[in-house]
Design a protein around this motif. Structure first.
Motif, PDB file in Angstrom:
ATOM      1  N   LEU A  48       7.595   0.138 -10.775  1.00  0.00           N
ATOM      2  CA  LEU A  48       6.529  -0.865 -10.668  1.00  0.00           C
ATOM      3  C   LEU A  48       5.741  -0.964 -11.979  1.00  0.00           C
ATOM      4  O   LEU A  48       5.356  -2.049 -12.401  1.00  0.00           O
ATOM      5  N   CYS A  67      15.413   4.812 -12.440  1.00  0.00           N
ATOM      6  CA  CYS A  67      16.442   5.798 -12.069  1.00  0.00           C
ATOM      7  C   CYS A  67      17.367   6.052 -13.254  1.00  0.00           C
ATOM      8  O   CYS A  67      17.770   7.190 -13.515  1.00  0.00           O
ATOM      9  N   VAL A 106      12.744  11.869  -6.086  1.00  0.00           N
ATOM     10  CA  VAL A 106      13.308  10.968  -7.107  1.00  0.00           C
ATOM     11  C   VAL A 106      12.995   9.521  -6.749  1.00  0.00           C
ATOM     12  O   VAL A 106      12.587   8.718  -7.592  1.00  0.00           O
ATOM     13  N   GLU A 107      13.162   9.215  -5.463  1.00  0.00           N
ATOM     14  CA  GLU A 107      12.936   7.853  -5.013  1.00  0.00           C
ATOM     15  C   GLU A 107      11.483   7.446  -5.213  1.00  0.00           C
ATOM     16  O   GLU A 107      11.196   6.333  -5.642  1.00  0.00           O
ATOM     17  N   LYS A 108      10.575   8.352  -4.891  1.00  0.00           N
ATOM     18  CA  LYS A 108       9.161   8.011  -5.029  1.00  0.00           C
ATOM     19  C   LYS A 108       8.791   7.832  -6.497  1.00  0.00           C
ATOM     20  O   LYS A 108       8.152   6.851  -6.866  1.00  0.00           O
ATOM     21  N   MET A 154      -2.795  -5.250 -11.112  1.00  0.00           N
ATOM     22  CA  MET A 154      -2.553  -4.103 -10.232  1.00  0.00           C
ATOM     23  C   MET A 154      -1.498  -4.408  -9.179  1.00  0.00           C
ATOM     24  O   MET A 154      -1.420  -5.521  -8.678  1.00  0.00           O
ATOM     25  N   ARG A 155      -0.691  -3.403  -8.883  1.00  0.00           N
ATOM     26  CA  ARG A 155       0.129  -3.469  -7.664  1.00  0.00           C
ATOM     27  C   ARG A 155      -0.174  -2.217  -6.858  1.00  0.00           C
ATOM     28  O   ARG A 155      -0.375  -1.140  -7.413  1.00  0.00           O
ATOM     29  N   VAL A 156      -0.229  -2.392  -5.564  1.00  0.00           N
ATOM     30  CA  VAL A 156      -0.542  -1.281  -4.669  1.00  0.00           C
ATOM     31  C   VAL A 156       0.660  -1.034  -3.765  1.00  0.00           C
ATOM     32  O   VAL A 156       1.124  -1.956  -3.079  1.00  0.00           O
ATOM     33  N   ALA A 157       1.188   0.185  -3.779  1.00  0.00           N
ATOM     34  CA  ALA A 157       2.332   0.538  -2.934  1.00  0.00           C
ATOM     35  C   ALA A 157       1.868   1.454  -1.816  1.00  0.00           C
ATOM     36  O   ALA A 157       1.236   2.479  -2.073  1.00  0.00           O
ATOM     37  N   LEU A 158       2.162   1.066  -0.569  1.00  0.00           N
ATOM     38  CA  LEU A 158       1.991   2.005   0.540  1.00  0.00           C
ATOM     39  C   LEU A 158       3.287   2.786   0.633  1.00  0.00           C
ATOM     40  O   LEU A 158       4.365   2.199   0.747  1.00  0.00           O
ATOM     41  N   THR A 159       3.193   4.108   0.560  1.00  0.00           N
ATOM     42  CA  THR A 159       4.428   4.892   0.531  1.00  0.00           C
ATOM     43  C   THR A 159       4.513   5.836   1.728  1.00  0.00           C
ATOM     44  O   THR A 159       3.499   6.197   2.332  1.00  0.00           O
ATOM     45  N   TYR A 183      12.898  -0.297 -10.292  1.00  0.00           N
ATOM     46  CA  TYR A 183      13.371   0.938  -9.657  1.00  0.00           C
ATOM     47  C   TYR A 183      14.678   1.421 -10.266  1.00  0.00           C
ATOM     48  O   TYR A 183      14.818   2.587 -10.647  1.00  0.00           O
ATOM     49  N   SER A 240      10.388   4.677  -7.828  1.00  0.00           N
ATOM     50  CA  SER A 240       9.780   3.473  -7.260  1.00  0.00           C
ATOM     51  C   SER A 240       8.479   3.153  -7.985  1.00  0.00           C
ATOM     52  O   SER A 240       8.234   2.004  -8.366  1.00  0.00           O
ATOM     53  N   LEU A 241       7.638   4.178  -8.171  1.00  0.00           N
ATOM     54  CA  LEU A 241       6.338   3.949  -8.793  1.00  0.00           C
ATOM     55  C   LEU A 241       6.493   3.659 -10.290  1.00  0.00           C
ATOM     56  O   LEU A 241       5.872   2.733 -10.832  1.00  0.00           O
ATOM     57  N   LEU A 276      -7.366  -4.252  -4.660  1.00  0.00           N
ATOM     58  CA  LEU A 276      -6.913  -5.487  -5.300  1.00  0.00           C
ATOM     59  C   LEU A 276      -8.067  -6.422  -5.617  1.00  0.00           C
ATOM     60  O   LEU A 276      -8.072  -7.075  -6.661  1.00  0.00           O
TER      61      LEU A 276
END
Lengths: 435, 435
Positions: free
Chosen positions: B294, B312, B285-287, B247-252, B308, B290-291, B237
């Motif tokens: 974003l 979907c 699908v969720e991952k 930027m957005r950073v996702a911890l998955t 999200y 989600s990304l 960031l």
């Protein structure tokens, strides 16, 4: 009452109404070792009502500070058994007993007992009502049949059906235990040594000689880690060999409720459905068959390591359900009862997933508290039905659990607890997002 | 080579063929701060081949001992970008990039890119081939289409299809990165600062200005805990704001493989199936949604928090599949390809559950190693198909995973690894049994 002035023995003043065993009582509080005769007199006086609740509380708490030695624990158990009635059968008696503490566990015995009894082993299970949980096995069985019988009745009924699930509290078995349990509830303390003594005294009073003990281990269970569980297991085992009981102790997965129901009526329904179908929620079936399998192995009906699959086979084949009908009938219930006949409380609230994700935990403590707030176990129709277990994937809006209560006030209180504790945690794939 | 005698500067002897930037290089090794000009010269000399592998290794390792400051990291990135080509589009360029490290992750981009592109956002994703994993996104996409194109081709194709999934290594984008990656593989070290520099330099070379970074966190992933992940996120960031990238950073969630497949052909199949059905393994699908969500939010196509569900919806509606067909076509693949057309390696081994129970863990490291032992990514048809995920309940004999390999030798080696690591742990309800 005792008035102790300083540490000088000569200056101690005893009230005139001291129980004869008071000297032994005092030595126990000081952490001194008592002998078999001491425990015999002490327990005798407790059952005779010569000790008040404050004194009994002190005796219980002393076990936390000065743990009973193996010898003392054995003497205590023997003394508890000797002050009550003993039911003898003239043949080996089997049992399975869980120390409990995990919601949804009360129904497991309703599946274990008929599996074991259907192979001819004698398993007249005496169980307790809920102490701190939303349902004891006796509460749950009482939804389907009578559970209060005399010792003579139990003796005869057990020999007829080979299996029973009755309330131990109605019998004069190890009556000291009733006193201890009453005080434990008041002070919120349940010393491990006293728990072992209570369980084994009641089992010995039923002449049980082959016993499987279940210690659920997990977050929010009575025992939270394997180390404590192993210590408890070794206490059980050393008493078992001292008392001539063949015993196996299973530490079982206890991180979340057992099966999908919590509360007497809901659990009775789930047990009945599982027995009728010969199948049910995998966690429940697995637990019941694992424990029943260990009893079958103790009875030599299955070779070691094969009890589980035999128990599953008995459940699947319908033999367990057939036996359960006999047990219901001998306990004066209706053997034709169907799951849908069992009445559930009319006020309902269903908690829904607020997001897509995976169920990462279900809080034992929150589920227990909420089920009790809803009215269980006194209101047998109250409780909680789970729609998911840990590891389930859910979509936003999917039902997570349904609360059953008889009044709006109770329903709201249960909902409040569920929300406050975040009882069912759903985690998405995104754990955290920056910024 | 450098020969340093004692600590006396006057006594140092330099070889005659020293790169012009050698003084900056030396100061970096001592932990001194370098300026923009230093990094420009240093990276220029590295790209020009004036540094050997030992020296580059020393530069990389120095980043572990003396972490680059935010300023230095910015200079390094800028220098890496400036030594290569830049592809410009004259409009905002979007991207989604995962730092990887979790098996099964390479296919996620194959779903994210068409979702994003179908809303008109420009997302010409350049991806890498596998570095240490069994499949990189470029490897997996190559099962379905060509991935090697020139910068001019990529520019024109991207504007036609709005989305691409091509191999970044074929382009002269941030060429210093190729040198760094080659040495990182040799020494098995991938300093976080260099990882951030590599990713951002390649993105800047593609003129990306709106970027979503995915950091999988979990056992056996590149980043094993949230604290390290948060530190990495803040490095991304602070560079993003320095470089003018939104930027957005996702911890998955990265505790187990993504979806049910590992290896290029298997993952290409799974991505294609998911796009065609508009649905697939929930975790995948969720991952992906989600990304993609974003990115859609960054593009203003969805309000914050609603990306999200829009993603979907795009997936479910078939719009994403339609877009994916366009992408395949523009990359010279067959848009009519069906999952079952994708060839899988002929030698197979299926691991079965040895007991009833619950899947309590799937080992990322073991799955990666076994998939590589089976031949992935060089043998695109090799890999592992999972039949279960963590939390699944299984019966004894149920299939847990299937290994695909092209030779018996490779198959056996993969099986050996799976067994040695106990890659899929199934736990019964009985955790421990005494005696």
């Amino acid at each position: 009452m005792l008035k102790k002035l300083g540490d000088c023995k000569a200056a101690e003043v005893y009230p005139v109404d001291l129980p004869p065993s008071f000297d032994a009582f005092k030595r126990r509080l000081e952490g001194k070792r008592l002998d078999a005769g001491d425990y015999k007199r002490l327990v005798g006086d407790i059952v005779a009502g010569l000790y008040d609740e404050a004194q009994i509380a002190a005796f219980l708490v002393s076990q936390l500070h000065h743990r009973l030695s193996d010898e003392e624990l054995g003497y205590l158990i023997r003394a508890m058994v000797d002050t009550g009635e003993i039911v003898s059968f003239g043949e080996p008696v089997y049992d399975e007993h869980s120390i409990g503490g995990v919601p949804g566990n009360s129904k497991v015995a309703l599946i274990v007992v008929p599996i074991v009894a259907s192979k001819g082993l004698l398993i007249p299970k005496t169980s307790s009502r809920a102490i701190t949980s939303p349902a004891g096995t006796a509460d749950t069985m009482e939804v389907l049949a009578r559970v209060t019988f005399s010792a003579e009745e139990i003796h005869d009924m057990a020999l007829r059906a080979r299996g029973l699930i009755v309330w131990g509290g109605a019998l004069n078995l190890a009556p000291a235990d009733d006193v201890f349990v009453r005080v434990e509830r008041r002070i919120g303390v349940d010393p491990p040594t006293q728990m072992v003594a209570s369980i084994l005294a009641k089992k010995l009073a039923m002449s049980v000689s082959r016993l499987v003990i279940d210690i659920p281990v997990g977050r929010g269970a009575k025992v939270e880690n394997e180390k404590d569980a192993a210590m408890l297991a070794s206490m059980f085992l050393s008493q078992a060999s001292r008392l001539g009981v063949t015993m196996r102790v299973a530490l079982t997965f206890g991180n979340e409720p057992i099966g999908l129901s919590v509360g007497p009526a809901l659990e009775a329904r789930e047990a009945l459905e599982t027995l009728m179908k010969g199948d049910g929620p995998l966690g429940l079936v697995e637990k019941a068959c694992s424990l029943a399998g260990l009893v079958l192995e103790l009875g030599g009906v299955a070779p070691r390591g094969r009890g589980y699959s035999l128990a599953c086979e008995i459940l699947r084949s319908g033999m367990a359900y057939k036996k359960f009908r006999e047990i219901i009938e001998v306990q004066e219930g209706d053997p034709d009862v169907k799951p849908e006949d069992i009445r559930l409380a009319p006020k309902r609230f269903t908690l829904e997933a607020r997001r897509d994700g995976i169920v990462s935990s279900i809080d034992n403590v929150a589920i227990s508290l909420a089920a009790k707030a809803a009215g269980a176990p006194d209101d047998k129709t109250a409780g909680i039905k789970l729609h998911v277990k840990t590891g389930y994937r859910v979509k936003k809006g999917d039902p997570l659990l349904t609360i059953y209560a008889s009044s709006d006030a109770r329903l709201h209180e249960a909902v409040r607890i569920i929300e406050e504790y975040n009882a069912v945690v759903v985690e998405g794939v995104i754990v955290k997002l920056f910024p």
